[in-house]
Write an enzyme that holds these catalytic residues in place. Structure first.
Site, PDB file in Angstrom:
ATOM      1  N   ASP A  25       0.873  -1.176   0.000  1.00 63.83           N
ATOM      2  CA  ASP A  25       0.000   0.000   0.000  1.00 63.83           C
ATOM      3  C   ASP A  25       0.907   1.222   0.000  1.00 63.83           C
ATOM      4  OD1 ASP A  25      -1.788   2.037   0.401  1.00 63.83           O
ATOM      5  OD2 ASP A  25      -2.445   1.394   2.387  1.00 63.83           O
ATOM      6  N   LYS A  87       2.766  11.229  -3.251  1.00 62.58           N
ATOM      7  CA  LYS A  87       1.736  10.581  -4.058  1.00 62.58           C
ATOM      8  C   LYS A  87       0.853  11.599  -4.770  1.00 62.58           C
ATOM      9  CE  LYS A  87      -1.789   6.962  -3.434  1.00 62.58           C
ATOM     10  NZ  LYS A  87      -2.317   6.007  -2.427  1.00 62.58           N
ATOM     11  N   GLU A 183      -7.245   0.596  -4.643  1.00 62.81           N
ATOM     12  CA  GLU A 183      -7.244   0.502  -3.179  1.00 62.81           C
ATOM     13  C   GLU A 183      -8.582   0.029  -2.600  1.00 62.81           C
ATOM     14  OE1 GLU A 183      -5.904   4.389  -2.165  1.00 62.81           O
ATOM     15  OE2 GLU A 183      -3.832   3.995  -2.772  1.00 62.81           O
ATOM     16  N   ASP A 205     -12.884   5.176   1.030  1.00 68.85           N
ATOM     17  CA  ASP A 205     -11.442   5.181   1.304  1.00 68.85           C
ATOM     18  C   ASP A 205     -10.930   6.614   1.355  1.00 68.85           C
ATOM     19  OD1 ASP A 205      -8.731   4.857   1.433  1.00 68.85           O
ATOM     20  OD2 ASP A 205      -8.540   3.588  -0.321  1.00 68.85           O
TER      21      ASP A 205
END
Length: 618
Positions: A25, A87, A183, A205
């Site tokens: 992850d 990210k 994800e 999420d």
């Protein structure tokens, strides 16, 4: 000291048979690596027993690279050389992150942005590779062998460029990418297999820098994504920044240097986390000029100043429900993923929307890595891949440009991947020997309103009359959501192809705007498409008629020629306008007035073909 593992009979993994694969992850705030041991997915800790690796990299002047907790400790003192939340920069250009407040020195170059550090210019791909390399080393030390591959998770709403950048980072880190996995889908895998869940579930999420929502149908051994949506520029970082701004307002401060700003952001995050379990907390920060910020923040105040951010997460949820053609009543459960979902106001908002408490029995920080590890175990061949099936989707439609500036959708959004679809096209002009293929992404009818992904050409098409050639264009989207396009001329087998790899991707605003505009301007788009199609058809008829008159005009008498020329002139004039119905009517009139002429041309062609031939030979 070595640890002994105890497993049920038949469940132990023989070292000589088990292939070492991991799920990673790669998060905005923290990253994790997990694997399957004796049938169970577990997160692998570092030497000090910590599963979470802060997604922070510090670059030193001597070329020393520090990752994780040690780098995080340096971010307040050396903010411009300590990269956090990288990210958010993956696959992005400088204009895409213009609204983000950061202490970095960006290098303005075409394509993906870069960051200036004392160790040189670094791209987000390189920074991400340093994080992935640290996780790879942790896994190999923990498992005692070399990895055969990794499943790496990405936000469901990552576009093609962001996914490709993530895959490039993994390769740079020396990882064999078994699959890029969305994800929310990874979380559903963990919940589905751990809890034996079946039915329709929403995966909400909210991570450090991105928000995703996916709607999945879980049945026996099948995980099918029905719809996905999200915001790739919304996450826990935005809550931190809002607290940061609130604290400055309370202290009467209008501007901070990079070091003080990073310190205050750190304290803001700590305050946010403290309010998960307490009604109030003190936010204190000693600034470089000796001034002290010391303010009290209560749960009620946090809810008030961040209410708009929580509300922003609910809009994509409702959109995903519409896309899946479902209502709140159809949802069996809501799974919360990501550390930011620990905030009470987030959990309350989700519960209010769905009328039921969300599922939180798996650690929201670890659930994505655990699901990725389960997928990696299957793809590495440690389990029969018939045990369960994963069906994911693409977030935006893919297509190509046709005559008249129109977009022809080949793969519609929310199509299950991996997938391949083909469509046949033809040439527009007589003797055409090449075709330009323009690949597009978006929901609108016109090329100008969609995103250009790639261009390539198919050359060497045999010269034929317009419409005679058959070119099959094939779109292939792999399990990672990455696209390749090929074009083949069917009579010769001539082929050309391209792997679509744009230099940087769509901003979230662009993605959201594409989808909203596709609904808002649906009527206008159809009118524009109708006009463009009418003009393309009329232009083709016009050119064919003019060519016929040039070669066989002698077959007409003077009156017939005058009538045809008059209709031709009207059609040429109307092609300058924007009335599709008038253009089509005049084009049909041209068809009728040239009907007798077409018959005579056919007779003349047959006579020429039979001239000098004997019946017996025929």
């Amino acid at each position: 000291m070595a640890l002994l593992q105890i497993a049920e009979p038949g469940m132990s993994a023989a070292p000589h048979q088990h292939r070492l694969a991991v799920g990673i992850d790669l998060g905005t705030t923290n990253s994790l690596v997990a694997t399957v041991r004796s049938g169970s997915a577990v997160c692998l800790p570092d030497a000090e027993g910590r599963a979470l690796l802060p997604s922070v990299v510090n670059y030193g002047a001597e070329g020393v690279i520090t990752v994780g907790h040690a780098a995080q400790a340096r971010q307040n003192k050396d903010p411009s050389n300590t990269v956090v939340s990288v990210k958010r920069f993956m696959g992005r250009g400088l204009k895409d992150i213009a609204d983000l407040a950061t202490p970095y020195r960006f290098v303005d170059e075409p394509g993906m942005l870069k960051l200036q550090t004392v160790a040189g210019v670094k791209s987000p791909v390189e920074v991400s590779a340093d994080i992935l390399r640290a996780l790879k080393n942790r896994a190999e030390e923990s498992l005692g062998g070399e990895l055969v591959g990794a499943v790496i998770t990405v936000p469901a709403y990552f576009d093609d460029a962001q996914r490709q950048a993530t895959k490039d980072a993994a390769r740079l880190a020396g990882l064999n990418v078994l699959r890029l996995l969305n994800e929310p889908t990874a979380a559903a895998i963990a919940y589905g297999l751990d809890n034996g869940a079946e039915g329709t579930y929403v995966v909400y999420d909210l991570g450090g820098g991105t928000f995703d929502v996916s709607i999945l149908e879980l049945t026996r051994g099948v995980f099918e994504v029905k719809a996905t949506s999200g915001d790739s520029q919304l996450g826990g970082d935005d809550f931190d920044h809002r607290i940061h701004c609130w604290a400055m307002e309370q202290a009467g401060i209008s501007r901070l240097n990079a070091q003080d700003s990073r310190l205050l952001l750190t304290r803001a995050r700590e305050a946010k986390e403290a309010l998960t379990d307490h009604d109030s907390t003190h936010l204190t920060a000693l600034l470089s000029d000796g001034e002290m910020i010391d303010v009290e923040l209560t749960v009620a105040q946090l809810h008030e100043i961040t209410a708009h951010l929580v509300q922003k997460t609910l809009t994509p949820v409702k959109k995903a429900l519409r896309d899946a053609k479902l209502t709140i009543a159809d949802i069996k459960g809501v799974v919360l993923v990501g550390g930011a979902t620990r905030m009470p106001q987030v959990r309350r908002a989700v519960a209010d929307l769905f009328g039921k408490a969300p599922l939180t029995n798996l650690d929201p920080d670890k659930v994505v890595a655990l699901g990725a590890a389960m997928q990696a175990d299957v793809l590495a061949g440690n389990k029969g891949d018939d045990e369960w099936l994963l069906l994911d989707v693409i977030p935006l439609s893919l297509g190509l440009e046709t005559m008249g500036g129109l977009t022809e959708k080949v793969i519609p959004r929310n199509s299950t991947i991996p997938t391949a679809r083909a469509q046949e096209f033809t040439t527009f002009k007589d003797g055409q020997t090449a075709m330009a293929i323009h690949v597009l992404q978006g929901e609108r009818e016109l090329v100008a309103d969609c995103r250009s992904l790639a261009r390539f050409e198919l050359r060497g098409i045999p010269p034929m009359v317009a419409g005679a050639a058959r070119i099959r264009v094939t779109f292939q989207v792999d399990a990672d959501g990455l696209l390749s396009v090929s074009a083949r001329e069917l009579s010769t087998g001539l082929e050309s192809s391209i792997a679509v790899k744009p230099s940087y991707g769509l901003s979230d605003d662009e993605i959201g705007k594409m989808l909203l505009d596709s609904m808002k301007f649906a009527a206008d788009d159809m009118t524009a498409r109708k006009l463009a199609e009418a003009k393309v058809e009329a232009t083709s008829l016009l050119q064919a008629t003019e060519a016929a008159l040039a070669s066989d005009g002698h077959l007409l008498n003077a009156q017939e020629r005058v009538e045809i020329d008059a209709v031709l002139a009207r059609l040429v004039q109307q092609l300058q306008g924007d009335n599709a119905d008038t253009i089509r009517t005049t084009a049909e009139e041209l068809n009728q007035v040239t009907g007798e002429f077409a018959g005579r041309r056919m007779d003349a062609a047959v006579k020429r073909g039979l001239a000098g031939q004997k019946i017996g030979e025929l």
